[in-house]
Design a protein around this motif. Structure first.
Motif, short mmCIF file in Angstrom:
data_model
loop_
_atom_site.label_atom_id
_atom_site.label_comp_id
_atom_site.label_asym_id
_atom_site.label_seq_id
_atom_site.Cartn_x
_atom_site.Cartn_y
_atom_site.Cartn_z
N LEU A 7 38.33 42.87 51.80
CA LEU A 7 37.80 43.77 50.78
C LEU A 7 38.13 43.26 49.38
CD1 LEU A 7 36.36 46.42 50.15
CD2 LEU A 7 38.58 47.55 50.26
N HIS A 8 39.36 42.84 49.14
CA HIS A 8 39.74 42.30 47.84
C HIS A 8 39.00 41.00 47.55
CE1 HIS A 8 43.28 45.01 48.28
NE2 HIS A 8 43.04 45.17 46.99
N PHE A 9 38.85 40.20 48.59
CA PHE A 9 38.14 38.92 48.42
C PHE A 9 36.69 39.19 48.00
CE2 PHE A 9 35.60 35.38 50.05
CZ PHE A 9 36.22 34.33 49.40
N ARG A 10 36.02 40.12 48.69
CA ARG A 10 34.63 40.44 48.36
C ARG A 10 34.53 41.02 46.93
NH1 ARG A 10 30.83 41.58 53.07
NH2 ARG A 10 31.89 40.58 54.81
N ALA A 11 35.47 41.84 46.55
CA ALA A 11 35.46 42.42 45.21
C ALA A 11 35.62 41.32 44.16
CB ALA A 11 36.56 43.46 45.07
N ALA A 12 36.49 40.36 44.40
CA ALA A 12 36.70 39.26 43.46
C ALA A 12 35.43 38.41 43.37
CB ALA A 12 37.89 38.41 43.89
N VAL A 13 34.80 38.15 44.49
CA VAL A 13 33.55 37.38 44.49
C VAL A 13 32.48 38.15 43.72
CG1 VAL A 13 31.68 36.51 45.95
CG2 VAL A 13 34.06 36.06 46.58
N ALA A 14 32.36 39.44 43.96
CA ALA A 14 31.36 40.25 43.27
C ALA A 14 31.61 40.25 41.75
CB ALA A 14 31.37 41.68 43.82
N ALA A 15 32.89 40.31 41.37
CA ALA A 15 33.21 40.29 39.94
C ALA A 15 32.82 38.96 39.31
CB ALA A 15 34.71 40.55 39.74
N ARG A 16 33.10 37.87 40.02
CA ARG A 16 32.74 36.54 39.49
C ARG A 16 31.21 36.38 39.42
NH1 ARG A 16 36.17 32.61 38.63
NH2 ARG A 16 34.68 30.98 39.20
N VAL A 17 30.49 36.87 40.40
CA VAL A 17 29.03 36.80 40.38
C VAL A 17 28.48 37.62 39.23
CG1 VAL A 17 26.94 37.47 41.64
CG2 VAL A 17 28.77 36.26 42.83
N SER A 18 29.06 38.79 39.05
CA SER A 18 28.63 39.65 37.94
C SER A 18 28.89 38.97 36.60
CB SER A 18 29.37 40.98 38.02
OG SER A 18 29.04 41.78 36.91
N LEU A 19 30.07 38.39 36.45
CA LEU A 19 30.38 37.69 35.20
C LEU A 19 29.49 36.47 35.01
CD1 LEU A 19 34.29 37.93 35.07
CD2 LEU A 19 32.66 38.92 33.45
N SER A 20 29.15 35.79 36.08
CA SER A 20 28.24 34.64 35.98
C SER A 20 26.87 35.08 35.49
CB SER A 20 28.10 33.94 37.34
OG SER A 20 29.31 33.35 37.72
N GLY A 21 26.38 36.19 36.03
CA GLY A 21 25.09 36.72 35.57
C GLY A 21 25.15 37.14 34.12
N LEU A 22 26.26 37.78 33.74
CA LEU A 22 26.44 38.20 32.36
C LEU A 22 26.50 36.99 31.43
CD1 LEU A 22 26.78 40.60 30.46
CD2 LEU A 22 29.24 40.50 30.91
N LEU A 23 27.17 35.93 31.89
CA LEU A 23 27.24 34.71 31.08
C LEU A 23 25.84 34.12 30.89
CD1 LEU A 23 28.91 32.62 29.58
CD2 LEU A 23 29.25 31.43 31.78
#
Length: 150
Positions: free
Chosen positions: A58-74
Motif C-alpha cells: 500500500l505504501h509502495f503504491r502510494a509513493a508510485v502514485a505520488a511520483r506519477v502525479s508529480l511527473s504529470g504536474l511537472l
C-alpha cells in the motif's frame, strides 16, 4: 519653418504606446519567471519524492502514485513555461515595433530641432553682422573717413 514640431502629438502617442508595450513585456517576463519557479519547485518535489525503503504494498503504491502525479504536474508546468516564453516573445515583438515607430518620429524631431537651431543661429548672425556694420559706419563717420561698405 514652424517653431514647433508638427508631429509632437503623434510622437507623444507613440511614446506612450512604447511605454505600454514595455510594461506588458515586463508583465510577461514576470509571468514567465513565476512559471519557471513553479516548474522548478515541482521538479525539486519530484526529485525529493523517494520510494519507501521498507514498506508494504500500500505504501509502495502510494509513493508510485505520488511520483506519477508529480511527473504529470511537472509536464504541465513545463508547458506553462513554454506558453509564458511565447508570451514574452510576442510582448517583445510588440515592444520592439512600438520602439521603432517612436524612434522614427524622434529622429524627425531631432532633425527639426537642428533646423530650428540653425535658423536661429543664422538670424542671430545677421543681427550681429548688422550691429557690427553699424558700428563700423559710426566709427568711420567719427573719423571722417569714407563709409565702409559691405
Amino acid at each position: 519653418m514652424s517653431r514647433t514640431f508638427r508631429l509632437a502629438s503623434l510622437l507623444r502617442l507613440r511614446s506612450a504606446a512604447e511605454e505600454r508595450a514595455a510594461v506588458e513585456l515586463a508583465d510577461a517576463a514576470r509571468l514567465r519567471a513565476r512559471a519557471e519557479a513553479r516548474r522548478h519547485d515541482t521538479e525539486v518535489q519530484l526529485g525529493s519524492a523517494a520510494m519507501p525503503a521498507h514498506s508494504d504494498e500500500l505504501h509502495f503504491r502510494a509513493a508510485v502514485a505520488a511520483r506519477v502525479s508529480l511527473s504529470g504536474l511537472l509536464a504541465e508546468r513545463t508547458v506553462e513555461v513554454r506558453v509564458a516564453d511565447d508570451g514574452v516573445d510576442q510582448a517583445h515583438a510588440v515592444w520592439a515595433s512600438a520602439k521603432a515607430r517612436a524612434r522614427a518620429l524622434e529622429k524627425l524631431e531631432e532633425k527639426h530641432d537642428a533646423e530650428v537651431r540653425a535658423e536661429d543661429e543664422r538670424a542671430e548672425q545677421l543681427v550681429l553682422d548688422e550691429v557690427a556694420g553699424q558700428a563700423a559706419r559710426r566709427a568711420a563717420l567719427r573719423a571722417g573717413t569714407p563709409e565702409v561698405t559691405r
